[in-house]
Design an enzyme around this catalytic site. Structure first.
Site, PDB file in Angstrom:
ATOM      1  N   HIS A 169      37.080  30.268  23.886  1.00 53.06           N
ATOM      2  CA  HIS A 169      37.886  29.992  25.088  1.00 53.06           C
ATOM      3  C   HIS A 169      37.001  29.289  26.111  1.00 53.06           C
ATOM      4  O   HIS A 169      35.821  29.632  26.257  1.00 53.06           O
ATOM      5  CB  HIS A 169      38.417  31.327  25.626  1.00 53.06           C
ATOM      6  CG  HIS A 169      39.529  31.220  26.622  1.00 53.06           C
ATOM      7  ND1 HIS A 169      40.540  30.290  26.540  1.00 53.06           N
ATOM      8  CD2 HIS A 169      39.797  31.962  27.736  1.00 53.06           C
ATOM      9  CE1 HIS A 169      41.383  30.470  27.558  1.00 53.06           C
ATOM     10  NE2 HIS A 169      40.944  31.466  28.301  1.00 53.06           N
ATOM     11  N   ASP A 207      61.342  44.341  52.629  1.00 54.42           N
ATOM     12  CA  ASP A 207      62.622  44.041  51.987  1.00 54.42           C
ATOM     13  C   ASP A 207      63.317  42.805  52.522  1.00 54.42           C
ATOM     14  O   ASP A 207      64.381  42.452  52.037  1.00 54.42           O
ATOM     15  CB  ASP A 207      63.597  45.209  52.202  1.00 54.42           C
ATOM     16  CG  ASP A 207      62.934  46.545  52.000  1.00 54.42           C
ATOM     17  OD1 ASP A 207      62.372  46.735  50.914  1.00 54.42           O
ATOM     18  OD2 ASP A 207      62.938  47.375  52.932  1.00 54.42           O
ATOM     19  N   ARG A 212      32.766  36.323  28.499  1.00 53.38           N
ATOM     20  CA  ARG A 212      33.757  37.386  28.668  1.00 53.38           C
ATOM     21  C   ARG A 212      33.821  38.063  27.298  1.00 53.38           C
ATOM     22  O   ARG A 212      32.843  38.663  26.906  1.00 53.38           O
ATOM     23  CB  ARG A 212      35.068  36.722  29.100  1.00 53.38           C
ATOM     24  CG  ARG A 212      35.813  37.429  30.169  1.00 53.38           C
ATOM     25  CD  ARG A 212      36.954  36.604  30.719  1.00 53.38           C
ATOM     26  NE  ARG A 212      37.875  36.118  29.682  1.00 53.38           N
ATOM     27  CZ  ARG A 212      39.013  35.470  29.933  1.00 53.38           C
ATOM     28  NH1 ARG A 212      39.365  35.216  31.172  1.00 53.38           N
ATOM     29  NH2 ARG A 212      39.797  35.078  28.957  1.00 53.38           N
ATOM     30  N   CYS A 271      58.704  41.236  55.771  1.00 55.92           N
ATOM     31  CA  CYS A 271      58.749  42.700  55.688  1.00 55.92           C
ATOM     32  C   CYS A 271      58.822  43.131  54.231  1.00 55.92           C
ATOM     33  O   CYS A 271      58.818  42.299  53.331  1.00 55.92           O
ATOM     34  CB  CYS A 271      59.964  43.230  56.443  1.00 55.92           C
ATOM     35  SG  CYS A 271      60.092  42.585  58.119  1.00 55.92           S
ATOM     36  N   LYS A 307      51.521  35.849  26.757  1.00 55.40           N
ATOM     37  CA  LYS A 307      51.004  37.116  27.291  1.00 55.40           C
ATOM     38  C   LYS A 307      51.613  37.386  28.669  1.00 55.40           C
ATOM     39  O   LYS A 307      52.181  36.479  29.292  1.00 55.40           O
ATOM     40  CB  LYS A 307      49.472  37.045  27.389  1.00 55.40           C
ATOM     41  CG  LYS A 307      48.970  36.002  28.380  1.00 55.40           C
ATOM     42  CD  LYS A 307      47.467  35.753  28.228  1.00 55.40           C
ATOM     43  CE  LYS A 307      46.994  34.699  29.213  1.00 55.40           C
ATOM     44  NZ  LYS A 307      45.608  34.295  28.962  1.00 55.40           N
TER      45      LYS A 307
HETATM   46  C1  LIG Z   1      45.609  32.905  28.682  1.00 58.69           C
HETATM   47  C2  LIG Z   1      44.890  32.317  27.561  1.00 58.69           C
HETATM   48  C3  LIG Z   1      45.205  31.031  27.091  1.00 58.69           C
HETATM   49  C4  LIG Z   1      46.150  30.107  27.811  1.00 58.69           C
HETATM   50  O1  LIG Z   1      45.507  29.590  28.947  1.00 58.69           O
HETATM   51  P1  LIG Z   1      46.252  28.573  29.943  1.00 58.69           P
HETATM   52  O2  LIG Z   1      45.216  28.183  30.905  1.00 58.69           O
HETATM   53  O3  LIG Z   1      47.357  29.357  30.555  1.00 58.69           O
HETATM   54  O4  LIG Z   1      46.747  27.474  29.095  1.00 58.69           O
HETATM   55  C5  LIG Z   1      44.573  30.584  25.953  1.00 58.69           C
HETATM   56  N1  LIG Z   1      43.678  31.365  25.308  1.00 58.69           N
HETATM   57  C6  LIG Z   1      43.333  32.589  25.754  1.00 58.69           C
HETATM   58  C7  LIG Z   1      42.318  33.379  25.023  1.00 58.69           C
HETATM   59  C8  LIG Z   1      43.920  33.111  26.892  1.00 58.69           C
HETATM   60  O5  LIG Z   1      43.568  34.324  27.327  1.00 58.69           O
END
Ligand SMILES: *Cc1c(COP(=O)(O)O)cnc(C)c1O
Length: 382
Positions: free
Chosen positions: A171, A318, A139, A316, A41
């Protein structure tokens, strides 16, 4: 850029490092019977999604993961045919293009599932779905109390031929703090959600582990792991030992001008730094518009002509100025702002520590309109 070495602002992406990191991660996953999804991503965390996707698939990853449908379609249009999951949509977003491109889509609610079914029926092909349970990150994902509804609906949609439920997934919130009690709590909720999916008649895979969990929790690898940051060689759990990862991104520029300045002279806007004695300074043509945070002013160094040297005065838009004492520094000399650390140059992790953030934010913010990206196989080819 007439001179090959005289980059203005360049991100050198070492593909060999990405291959190495993916091989390390996929090997860890394989030992626990899991396969690997490389997360690419945000343009491959700033490294180039397509470059990383190809390297990852050649080095042991079998899946790819992205956040948005746009990111997924970009990979499909470039010819990437590997299984590819996307998990974040805008409100009411039409998922037909994703389903049409054979992209796996995540569902957190029955409403998501309905939209996916609609896309599938308009295309006359089943959609590949991963059901997301919220195990405590709070989330996205389905709240546990709505989960029985979601798995029942998904089982029915699968029986109708509208969807193929490939996985149950979630997650982690605190995997980068090994031993944090939330990790086991989330794992328990995850196992419970999976059992409920099985009771509804589904036979999905399971995936939970991000990079930190791939590196520290083999018991949570399940069927598939989803490393992101570690693919790029940045370790989310350095406190848990050296994992043998290699940072793939080097940010470099080169000196455009050197000059002597007299004792008492101030350097850059605001004269926040003054020379105490006559010194040589080198001008480097990168600034905050090129990803060098202005808040690093007075707090960082670069690698130039064989060693680290402090950046003096304000960064700065640039340009920035490097203190070279009485050393012979030449116009055209390479300047490394951060890299893997081999030559004692600063690293993205060091910038992050100084700034009070994480290396994820540093690397994902580096690719900008005036910054080039050069892909090399190994460091030696620079
Ligand atoms: C970004 C993400 C990952 C990867 O996480 P890392 O900490 O970069 O390994 C895995 N699963 C989901 C849903 C994510 O959004």
């Amino acid at each position: 850029m007439n001179d090959q070495t005289a980059y203005r602002a360049d991100l050198r992406i070492e593909v060999g490092a990405i291959r190495h990191n993916v091989a390390v991660l996929a090997d860890r996953a394989r030992r626990s019977g899991a396969r690997t999804m490389a997360v690419v991503k945000s343009d491959g965390y700033g490294h180039g999604a397509l470059t990383v996707a190809r390297a990852a698939l050649e080095s042991g990853a079998e899946w790819l993961g992205v956040a948005s449908v746009t990111e997924a379609l970009h990979l499909r249009r470039a010819g990437i045919e590997a299984p590819l999951l996307c998990w974040l949509y805008s409100h009411g977003e039409d998922l037909t293009p994703a389903v049409a491109a054979g992209v796996d889509v995540s569902a957190s609610t029955v409403a998501d599932l309905r939209r996916i079914e609609e896309a599938a029926s308009s295309l006359g092909r089943p959609a590949r779905v991963h059901l997301k349970i919220d195990t405590g990150l709070n989330r996205s994902g389905c709240p546990p109390e709505q989960w029985p509804d979601l798995v029942e609906s998904a089982a029915k949609a699968q029986a109708d031929g509208a969807v193929e439920v490939l996985a149950v997934w979630s997650h982690l919130a605190c995997a980068d703090e090994p031993g944090h009690p939330s990790v086991d709590m989330q794992a328990d909720r995850f196992r419970r959600a999976y059992e409920q999916a099985r009771q509804a008649g589904l036979r999905p895979m399971r995936h939970l582990a991000n990079s930190a969990a791939v590196l520290t929790r083999p018991d949570l690898h399940f069927d598939l792991v989803r490393p992101g940051i570690a693919v790029y060689g940045l370790d989310p759990v350095p406190q848990a030992g050296d994992h043998g990862l290699r940072p793939a991104m080097t940010f470099r520029s080169s000196v455009v001008l050197t000059k002597r300045i007299a004792a008492g002279e101030g350097v850059s806007y605001g004269h926040s730094w003054r020379a105490e004695q006559p010194v040589t300074v080198a001008l480097v043509p990168v600034g905050y518009a090129d990803g060098v945070p202005r808040t690093l002013s007075g707090r960082f160094s670069v690698w130039l002509a064989g060693k680290r040297r402090p950046v003096v005065g304000r960064v700065c838009m640039d340009q920035l100025v490097v203190l070279c004492d009485d050393d012979a520094v030449a116009e055209g000399d390479e300047v490394v702002l951060f890299g893997p650390g081999d030559r004692s140059e600063p690293t993205a992790a060091e910038w992050a520590d100084t700034l009070g953030t994480i290396h994820y934010e540093i690397v994902t913010g580096m690719y900008r309109p005036r910054v080039s990206r050069t892909v090399v196989e190994t460091e030696a080819e620079s």
